[in-house]
Motif scaffolding. Structure first.
Motif, PDB file in Angstrom:
ATOM      1  N   LYS A 170       0.791  -1.032   0.106  1.00 54.27           N
ATOM      2  CA  LYS A 170      -0.178  -0.168   0.155  1.00 54.27           C
ATOM      3  C   LYS A 170       0.671   1.303  -0.135  1.00 54.27           C
ATOM      4  O   LYS A 170       0.607   2.266  -0.754  1.00 54.27           O
ATOM      5  CB  LYS A 170      -0.944   0.095   1.028  1.00 54.27           C
ATOM      6  CG  LYS A 170      -2.029  -0.909   1.315  1.00 54.27           C
ATOM      7  CD  LYS A 170      -2.914  -0.562   2.597  1.00 54.27           C
ATOM      8  CE  LYS A 170      -3.941  -1.996   2.727  1.00 54.27           C
ATOM      9  NZ  LYS A 170      -4.753  -1.709   3.851  1.00 54.27           N
ATOM     10  N   LEU A 171       2.084   1.347   1.003  1.00 52.65           N
ATOM     11  CA  LEU A 171       2.754   2.386   1.028  1.00 52.65           C
ATOM     12  C   LEU A 171       3.446   2.618  -0.435  1.00 52.65           C
ATOM     13  O   LEU A 171       3.713   3.762  -0.918  1.00 52.65           O
ATOM     14  CB  LEU A 171       3.807   2.191   1.874  1.00 52.65           C
ATOM     15  CG  LEU A 171       3.164   2.260   3.351  1.00 52.65           C
ATOM     16  CD1 LEU A 171       4.089   1.670   4.557  1.00 52.65           C
ATOM     17  CD2 LEU A 171       2.392   3.682   3.691  1.00 52.65           C
ATOM     18  N   ALA A 172       3.857   1.498  -1.089  1.00 50.73           N
ATOM     19  CA  ALA A 172       4.514   1.826  -2.443  1.00 50.73           C
ATOM     20  C   ALA A 172       3.926   2.284  -3.275  1.00 50.73           C
ATOM     21  O   ALA A 172       4.124   3.099  -4.089  1.00 50.73           O
ATOM     22  CB  ALA A 172       5.372   0.359  -2.562  1.00 50.73           C
ATOM     23  N   ALA A 173       2.515   1.942  -3.458  1.00 51.45           N
ATOM     24  CA  ALA A 173       1.592   2.169  -4.286  1.00 51.45           C
ATOM     25  C   ALA A 173       1.269   3.714  -4.094  1.00 51.45           C
ATOM     26  O   ALA A 173       1.237   4.377  -5.169  1.00 51.45           O
ATOM     27  CB  ALA A 173       0.242   1.245  -4.200  1.00 51.45           C
ATOM     28  N   TYR A 174       1.335   4.187  -3.101  1.00 53.74           N
ATOM     29  CA  TYR A 174       1.149   5.424  -2.586  1.00 53.74           C
ATOM     30  C   TYR A 174       2.169   6.420  -3.182  1.00 53.74           C
ATOM     31  O   TYR A 174       2.133   7.351  -3.869  1.00 53.74           O
ATOM     32  CB  TYR A 174       0.766   5.867  -1.036  1.00 53.74           C
ATOM     33  CG  TYR A 174       0.586   7.410  -0.703  1.00 53.74           C
ATOM     34  CD1 TYR A 174      -0.521   7.842  -0.866  1.00 53.74           C
ATOM     35  CD2 TYR A 174       1.723   8.190  -0.580  1.00 53.74           C
ATOM     36  CE1 TYR A 174      -0.575   9.301  -0.595  1.00 53.74           C
ATOM     37  CE2 TYR A 174       1.622   9.410  -0.125  1.00 53.74           C
ATOM     38  CZ  TYR A 174       0.337  10.077  -0.283  1.00 53.74           C
ATOM     39  OH  TYR A 174       0.320  11.335   0.012  1.00 53.74           O
ATOM     40  N   GLU A 175       3.400   5.951  -2.725  1.00 52.91           N
ATOM     41  CA  GLU A 175       4.688   6.604  -3.215  1.00 52.91           C
ATOM     42  C   GLU A 175       4.873   6.710  -4.689  1.00 52.91           C
ATOM     43  O   GLU A 175       5.214   7.961  -5.199  1.00 52.91           O
ATOM     44  CB  GLU A 175       5.919   6.042  -2.664  1.00 52.91           C
ATOM     45  CG  GLU A 175       5.920   6.122  -1.173  1.00 52.91           C
ATOM     46  CD  GLU A 175       7.215   5.275  -0.764  1.00 52.91           C
ATOM     47  OE1 GLU A 175       7.865   4.783  -1.317  1.00 52.91           O
ATOM     48  OE2 GLU A 175       7.438   5.210   0.677  1.00 52.91           O
ATOM     49  N   THR A 176       4.473   5.813  -5.524  1.00 50.30           N
ATOM     50  CA  THR A 176       4.610   5.885  -6.888  1.00 50.30           C
ATOM     51  C   THR A 176       3.464   6.806  -7.579  1.00 50.30           C
ATOM     52  O   THR A 176       3.769   7.156  -8.744  1.00 50.30           O
ATOM     53  CB  THR A 176       4.582   4.479  -7.623  1.00 50.30           C
ATOM     54  OG1 THR A 176       3.224   3.768  -7.177  1.00 50.30           O
ATOM     55  CG2 THR A 176       5.946   3.580  -7.182  1.00 50.30           C
ATOM     56  N   HIS A 177       2.321   6.682  -7.198  1.00 55.97           N
ATOM     57  CA  HIS A 177       1.074   7.462  -7.701  1.00 55.97           C
ATOM     58  C   HIS A 177       0.791   8.697  -6.890  1.00 55.97           C
ATOM     59  O   HIS A 177       1.060   9.666  -7.422  1.00 55.97           O
ATOM     60  CB  HIS A 177      -0.033   6.397  -7.574  1.00 55.97           C
ATOM     61  CG  HIS A 177       0.104   5.262  -8.439  1.00 55.97           C
ATOM     62  ND1 HIS A 177       0.330   5.290  -9.892  1.00 55.97           N
ATOM     63  CD2 HIS A 177       0.245   4.095  -8.218  1.00 55.97           C
ATOM     64  CE1 HIS A 177       0.390   3.972 -10.297  1.00 55.97           C
ATOM     65  NE2 HIS A 177       0.395   3.171  -8.947  1.00 55.97           N
ATOM     66  N   TYR A 202      -0.929   8.236   4.890  1.00 60.42           N
ATOM     67  CA  TYR A 202       0.500   7.554   4.565  1.00 60.42           C
ATOM     68  C   TYR A 202       1.368   7.447   5.618  1.00 60.42           C
ATOM     69  O   TYR A 202       1.906   6.425   5.970  1.00 60.42           O
ATOM     70  CB  TYR A 202       1.106   8.330   3.499  1.00 60.42           C
ATOM     71  CG  TYR A 202       2.474   7.910   3.117  1.00 60.42           C
ATOM     72  CD1 TYR A 202       2.809   6.742   2.381  1.00 60.42           C
ATOM     73  CD2 TYR A 202       3.570   8.680   3.172  1.00 60.42           C
ATOM     74  CE1 TYR A 202       4.175   6.240   2.060  1.00 60.42           C
ATOM     75  CE2 TYR A 202       4.830   8.340   3.127  1.00 60.42           C
ATOM     76  CZ  TYR A 202       5.172   7.211   2.546  1.00 60.42           C
ATOM     77  OH  TYR A 202       6.460   6.805   2.105  1.00 60.42           O
ATOM     78  N   TYR A 203       1.370   8.529   6.547  1.00 65.33           N
ATOM     79  CA  TYR A 203       2.215   8.443   7.807  1.00 65.33           C
ATOM     80  C   TYR A 203       1.654   7.549   8.709  1.00 65.33           C
ATOM     81  O   TYR A 203       2.474   6.936   9.417  1.00 65.33           O
ATOM     82  CB  TYR A 203       2.556   9.990   8.175  1.00 65.33           C
ATOM     83  CG  TYR A 203       3.232  10.781   7.505  1.00 65.33           C
ATOM     84  CD1 TYR A 203       4.518  10.239   7.038  1.00 65.33           C
ATOM     85  CD2 TYR A 203       2.853  11.953   6.860  1.00 65.33           C
ATOM     86  CE1 TYR A 203       5.408  11.096   6.132  1.00 65.33           C
ATOM     87  CE2 TYR A 203       3.731  12.698   6.220  1.00 65.33           C
ATOM     88  CZ  TYR A 203       4.947  12.341   5.912  1.00 65.33           C
ATOM     89  OH  TYR A 203       5.817  13.069   5.015  1.00 65.33           O
ATOM     90  N   GLN A 204       0.197   7.490   8.734  1.00 61.37           N
ATOM     91  CA  GLN A 204      -0.119   6.141   9.753  1.00 61.37           C
ATOM     92  C   GLN A 204       0.284   4.826   9.020  1.00 61.37           C
ATOM     93  O   GLN A 204       0.569   4.204  10.072  1.00 61.37           O
ATOM     94  CB  GLN A 204      -1.831   6.590   9.836  1.00 61.37           C
ATOM     95  CG  GLN A 204      -2.103   7.650  10.667  1.00 61.37           C
ATOM     96  CD  GLN A 204      -3.608   7.836  10.433  1.00 61.37           C
ATOM     97  OE1 GLN A 204      -4.195   7.305   9.758  1.00 61.37           O
ATOM     98  NE2 GLN A 204      -4.218   8.953  11.278  1.00 61.37           N
ATOM     99  N   ARG A 230       2.108  13.377  -6.594  1.00 56.25           N
ATOM    100  CA  ARG A 230       1.050  14.519  -6.889  1.00 56.25           C
ATOM    101  C   ARG A 230       0.823  15.226  -5.591  1.00 56.25           C
ATOM    102  O   ARG A 230       0.752  16.624  -5.777  1.00 56.25           O
ATOM    103  CB  ARG A 230      -0.193  13.600  -7.355  1.00 56.25           C
ATOM    104  CG  ARG A 230      -1.291  14.592  -7.496  1.00 56.25           C
ATOM    105  CD  ARG A 230      -2.721  13.936  -7.967  1.00 56.25           C
ATOM    106  NE  ARG A 230      -3.657  14.792  -8.328  1.00 56.25           N
ATOM    107  CZ  ARG A 230      -4.749  14.579  -8.402  1.00 56.25           C
ATOM    108  NH1 ARG A 230      -5.176  13.224  -8.144  1.00 56.25           N
ATOM    109  NH2 ARG A 230      -5.807  15.372  -8.690  1.00 56.25           N
ATOM    110  N   TYR A 231       0.877  14.729  -4.405  1.00 57.87           N
ATOM    111  CA  TYR A 231       0.711  15.347  -3.178  1.00 57.87           C
ATOM    112  C   TYR A 231       2.040  15.397  -2.329  1.00 57.87           C
ATOM    113  O   TYR A 231       1.582  15.968  -1.134  1.00 57.87           O
ATOM    114  CB  TYR A 231      -0.395  14.488  -2.334  1.00 57.87           C
ATOM    115  CG  TYR A 231      -1.788  14.250  -3.142  1.00 57.87           C
ATOM    116  CD1 TYR A 231      -2.397  15.418  -3.278  1.00 57.87           C
ATOM    117  CD2 TYR A 231      -2.238  13.084  -3.110  1.00 57.87           C
ATOM    118  CE1 TYR A 231      -3.866  15.166  -3.716  1.00 57.87           C
ATOM    119  CE2 TYR A 231      -3.392  13.014  -3.460  1.00 57.87           C
ATOM    120  CZ  TYR A 231      -4.155  14.065  -3.995  1.00 57.87           C
ATOM    121  OH  TYR A 231      -5.437  13.747  -4.631  1.00 57.87           O
ATOM    122  N   GLY A 232       2.964  15.484  -2.815  1.00 58.78           N
ATOM    123  CA  GLY A 232       4.035  15.784  -2.394  1.00 58.78           C
ATOM    124  C   GLY A 232       4.353  17.084  -1.990  1.00 58.78           C
ATOM    125  O   GLY A 232       4.955  17.749  -0.833  1.00 58.78           O
TER     126      GLY A 232
END
Length: 140
Positions: free
Chosen positions: A12-19, A115-117, A23-25
């Protein structure tokens, strides 16, 4: 031994990081007011350019009419009319940009918090694994 929960969380974390992470960085780098202000400043320049292009296209389309009635055109009235249209367009456009920036910031903040959680959960999985591994070594 592979811990399925930890692998699922890492996926899940890797999917968030790549997609979504890309965008939200930028959301994490700014306060809400600074983020919206930055978008409003960009929106001002982009809106001015867009209005200028539309005005130029309108003028080109009405070129023959302009040439035929050049001596009858009230230039002051035309200038005031264009200024009123520009200010109206800019106000509406900047309101839309502000709404978009604030919604984008809120959604990005929410997803980044999630993501941080997930990172904290992953850290707890590693701590639990470390405790169980040390307990096994003590038993042996």
């Amino acid at each position: 031994m592979i811990d399925q929960e930890r692998v699922r969380e890492m996926t899940k974390l890797a999917a968030y990081e790549t997609h979504e992470g890309k965008r939200y960085g930028q959301v994490t780098r700014y306060f809400r007011g600074d983020f919206a202000g930055r978008h409003l400043l960009k929106g001002f320049f982009c809106g001015t350019i867009a209005f200028g292009i539309c005005l130029l296209m309108w003028g080109v389309c009405r070129y023959q009419t302009w040439i035929d009635h050049l001596d009858q055109i009230d230039l002051v009235g035309l200038g005031i009319s264009v200024l009123v249209w520009y200010l109206t367009f800019l106000v509406v456009y900047l309101i839309a940009v502000d709404i978009y920036a604030n919604v984008f910031y809120a959604v990005g903040r929410k997803r980044t918090k999630r993501y941080y959680q997930g990172l904290k959960r992953l850290g707890r999985y590693y701590e639990e694994q470390g405790r169980t591994m040390s307990a096994r070594h003590e038993e042996e």
